[in-house]
Design a protein around this motif. Structure first.
Motif, PDB file in Angstrom:
ATOM      1  N   LEU A   1       0.840  -1.192   0.000  1.00 27.97           N
ATOM      2  CA  LEU A   1       0.000   0.000   0.000  1.00 27.97           C
ATOM      3  C   LEU A   1       0.878   1.245   0.000  1.00 27.97           C
ATOM      4  N   LYS A   2       0.294   2.359  -0.383  1.00 29.33           N
ATOM      5  CA  LYS A   2       1.006   3.634  -0.308  1.00 29.33           C
ATOM      6  C   LYS A   2       0.090   4.688   0.300  1.00 29.33           C
ATOM      7  N   ASP A   3       0.687   5.614   1.029  1.00 27.46           N
ATOM      8  CA  ASP A   3      -0.096   6.651   1.687  1.00 27.46           C
ATOM      9  C   ASP A   3       0.827   7.811   2.047  1.00 27.46           C
ATOM     10  N   THR A   4       0.223   8.958   2.328  1.00 23.80           N
ATOM     11  CA  THR A   4       0.954  10.112   2.833  1.00 23.80           C
ATOM     12  C   THR A   4       0.587  10.283   4.299  1.00 23.80           C
ATOM     13  N   VAL A   5       1.586  10.293   5.171  1.00 21.54           N
ATOM     14  CA  VAL A   5       1.360  10.254   6.614  1.00 21.54           C
ATOM     15  C   VAL A   5       1.899  11.517   7.268  1.00 21.54           C
ATOM     16  N   ALA A   6       1.115  12.063   8.188  1.00 21.75           N
ATOM     17  CA  ALA A   6       1.516  13.257   8.935  1.00 21.75           C
ATOM     18  C   ALA A   6       1.987  12.868  10.329  1.00 21.75           C
ATOM     19  N   ILE A   7       3.134  13.394  10.749  1.00 21.42           N
ATOM     20  CA  ILE A   7       3.660  13.157  12.090  1.00 21.42           C
ATOM     21  C   ILE A   7       3.551  14.444  12.901  1.00 21.42           C
ATOM     22  N   HIS A   8       2.879  14.365  14.031  1.00 22.18           N
ATOM     23  CA  HIS A   8       2.683  15.535  14.896  1.00 22.18           C
ATOM     24  C   HIS A   8       4.020  15.960  15.513  1.00 22.18           C
ATOM     25  N   PRO A   9       4.229  17.243  15.724  1.00 21.34           N
ATOM     26  CA  PRO A   9       5.499  17.715  16.316  1.00 21.34           C
ATOM     27  C   PRO A   9       5.853  17.055  17.640  1.00 21.34           C
ATOM     28  N   SER A  10       4.849  16.629  18.406  1.00 17.56           N
ATOM     29  CA  SER A  10       5.142  15.985  19.689  1.00 17.56           C
ATOM     30  C   SER A  10       5.849  14.647  19.524  1.00 17.56           C
TER      31      SER A  10
ATOM     32  N   GLU B   1       9.438   2.016   1.309  1.00 15.10           N
ATOM     33  CA  GLU B   1      10.032   3.284   0.897  1.00 15.10           C
ATOM     34  C   GLU B   1       9.423   4.416   1.709  1.00 15.10           C
ATOM     35  N   VAL B   2      10.292   5.357   2.125  1.00 15.81           N
ATOM     36  CA  VAL B   2       9.832   6.527   2.869  1.00 15.81           C
ATOM     37  C   VAL B   2      10.536   7.750   2.309  1.00 15.81           C
ATOM     38  N   SER B   3       9.750   8.748   1.930  1.00 21.33           N
ATOM     39  CA  SER B   3      10.342   9.975   1.393  1.00 21.33           C
ATOM     40  C   SER B   3      10.889  10.830   2.527  1.00 21.33           C
ATOM     41  N   GLU B   4      11.570  11.887   2.158  1.00 21.68           N
ATOM     42  CA  GLU B   4      12.041  12.845   3.151  1.00 21.68           C
ATOM     43  C   GLU B   4      10.838  13.624   3.684  1.00 21.68           C
ATOM     44  N   GLY B   5      10.788  13.822   5.004  1.00 27.12           N
ATOM     45  CA  GLY B   5       9.676  14.537   5.602  1.00 27.12           C
ATOM     46  C   GLY B   5       9.663  16.007   5.205  1.00 27.12           C
ATOM     47  N   LYS B   6       8.486  16.513   4.894  1.00 25.54           N
ATOM     48  CA  LYS B   6       8.347  17.916   4.504  1.00 25.54           C
ATOM     49  C   LYS B   6       7.289  18.594   5.364  1.00 25.54           C
TER      50      LYS B   6
ATOM     51  N   TYR C   1       3.170  19.964  10.878  1.00 25.69           N
ATOM     52  CA  TYR C   1       3.376  18.523  10.796  1.00 25.69           C
ATOM     53  C   TYR C   1       4.480  18.205   9.793  1.00 25.69           C
ATOM     54  N   LEU C   2       5.132  17.056  10.016  1.00 27.21           N
ATOM     55  CA  LEU C   2       6.049  16.504   9.013  1.00 27.21           C
ATOM     56  C   LEU C   2       5.259  15.497   8.189  1.00 27.21           C
ATOM     57  N   TRP C   3       5.256  15.674   6.869  1.00 26.64           N
ATOM     58  CA  TRP C   3       4.501  14.797   5.973  1.00 26.64           C
ATOM     59  C   TRP C   3       5.454  13.891   5.204  1.00 26.64           C
ATOM     60  N   TYR C   4       5.158  12.579   5.240  1.00 31.36           N
ATOM     61  CA  TYR C   4       5.988  11.578   4.566  1.00 31.36           C
ATOM     62  C   TYR C   4       5.141  10.814   3.554  1.00 31.36           C
ATOM     63  N   LYS C   5       5.705  10.560   2.384  1.00 31.62           N
ATOM     64  CA  LYS C   5       5.095   9.641   1.427  1.00 31.62           C
ATOM     65  C   LYS C   5       5.690   8.262   1.674  1.00 31.62           C
ATOM     66  N   CYS C   6       4.809   7.280   1.925  1.00 32.63           N
ATOM     67  CA  CYS C   6       5.267   5.942   2.327  1.00 32.63           C
ATOM     68  C   CYS C   6       4.730   4.867   1.387  1.00 32.63           C
ATOM     69  N   ILE C   7       5.550   3.877   1.143  1.00 33.95           N
ATOM     70  CA  ILE C   7       5.127   2.614   0.546  1.00 33.95           C
ATOM     71  C   ILE C   7       5.428   1.549   1.581  1.00 33.95           C
ATOM     72  N   PHE C   8       4.420   0.774   1.964  1.00 36.60           N
ATOM     73  CA  PHE C   8       4.597  -0.171   3.060  1.00 36.60           C
ATOM     74  C   PHE C   8       3.845  -1.470   2.779  1.00 36.60           C
ATOM     75  N   ARG C   9       4.215  -2.509   3.524  1.00 40.13           N
ATOM     76  CA  ARG C   9       3.539  -3.801   3.402  1.00 40.13           C
ATOM     77  C   ARG C   9       2.672  -4.027   4.633  1.00 40.13           C
ATOM     78  N   MET C  10       1.435  -4.403   4.370  1.00 43.87           N
ATOM     79  CA  MET C  10       0.438  -4.600   5.425  1.00 43.87           C
ATOM     80  C   MET C  10       0.051  -6.075   5.516  1.00 43.87           C
ATOM     81  N   VAL C  11       0.017  -6.615   6.730  1.00 42.13           N
ATOM     82  CA  VAL C  11      -0.491  -7.968   6.947  1.00 42.13           C
ATOM     83  C   VAL C  11      -2.017  -7.910   6.850  1.00 42.13           C
ATOM     84  N   VAL C  12      -2.579  -8.714   5.945  1.00 41.60           N
ATOM     85  CA  VAL C  12      -4.022  -8.662   5.655  1.00 41.60           C
ATOM     86  C   VAL C  12      -4.634 -10.053   5.797  1.00 41.60           C
ATOM     87  N   PHE C  13      -5.797 -10.100   6.427  1.00 38.80           N
ATOM     88  CA  PHE C  13      -6.549 -11.347   6.493  1.00 38.80           C
ATOM     89  C   PHE C  13      -7.431 -11.446   5.255  1.00 38.80           C
TER      90      PHE C  13
END
Length: 222
Positions: free
Chosen positions: A7-16, A53-58, A65-77
């Motif tokens: 899967l791929k998604d754009t994820v926001a990381i809170h400053p905390s 894959e993880v892009s550089e946070g922007k 927030y720091l925003w990252y573009k991610c490609i990741f593998r998910m365990v799915v039933f």
């Protein structure tokens, strides 16, 4: 039963959370969003397996927030067709048997996929099988001695074969109107259903066949 989906998604990381390693913070956020969620044509998401894959946070203007573009593998039933799995009987009615694997309850055995001859006992709220019987009428089967019946009771561990799976995307919202007349809303369906069968040798309650203890241990491990 379990597969890895990319899967791929754009994820926001809170400053905390800036003090934590980026990969760790991303996995936490992805699990919050996807764990225990049904994705159409994918299955039931369990947890993130790894990050590919993880892009550089922007930082976007205005939120910090720091925003990252991610490609990741998910365990799915998502059991595949013809796979044999272990489940437990949750309930039974005239339509068939509902099963559970503990973390997922939308598995069904339609009455057509039960061994024949089989009948539903309304008093016991359970199906029973009459092996080596030539009866075809439900009325006649309900007149047979109870000692001859092999019941599929609630809570019983069963071995089933997956026949198909279905995804539904029912639209939420107010009742629809057609030419000024309110259209009756259909009962909401589960977003993901797995259809199973026990109409073959070796399938059904594990107590019917050799190796019942092994089936119970496998269910406990699940």
């Amino acid at each position: 039963m379990f597969v890895l989906s990319i899967l791929k998604d754009t994820v926001a990381i809170h400053p905390s959370h800036f003090g934590a390693p980026a990969d760790q913070a991303l996995v936490v956020e992805l699990n919050k969003k996807y764990a225990n969620r049904i994705l159409h044509d994918v299955g039931l998401c369990i947890c993130v397996f790894d990050l590919s894959e993880v892009s550089e946070g922007k930082v976007r203007y205005g939120d910090g927030y720091l925003w990252y573009k991610c490609i990741f593998r998910m365990v799915v039933f998502r059991p595949f067709t013809s796979e044999v799995i272990i489940a437990k009987v949750k309930s039974s009615d005239q339509e068939g048997i509902k099963l559970t694997v503990g973390f997922f309850d939308d598995l069904y055995i339609p009455a057509a996929y039960l061994p024949q001859p089989t009948a539903f006992d309304p008093n016991e709220r359970a199906y029973f099988w009459l092996p080596d019987s030539e009866l075809t009428s439900t009325h006649d089967m309900l007149d047979t001695p109870v000692a001859e019946r092999m019941y599929i009771d609630q809570g019983e561990v069963v071995r089933v074969r997956v026949e198909a799976d279905d995804f539904f995307d029912d639209e939420p919202g107010p009742p629809k109107m057609a030419e000024g007349v309110q259209v009756k809303r259909e009962a909401k369906r589960a977003p993901y259903n797995v259809v199973c069968s026990i109409a073959e040798q070796g399938l059904g309650p594990v107590s019917w066949w050799n190796g019942a203890q092994g089936g119970e241990e496998a269910m406990d491990e699940d």
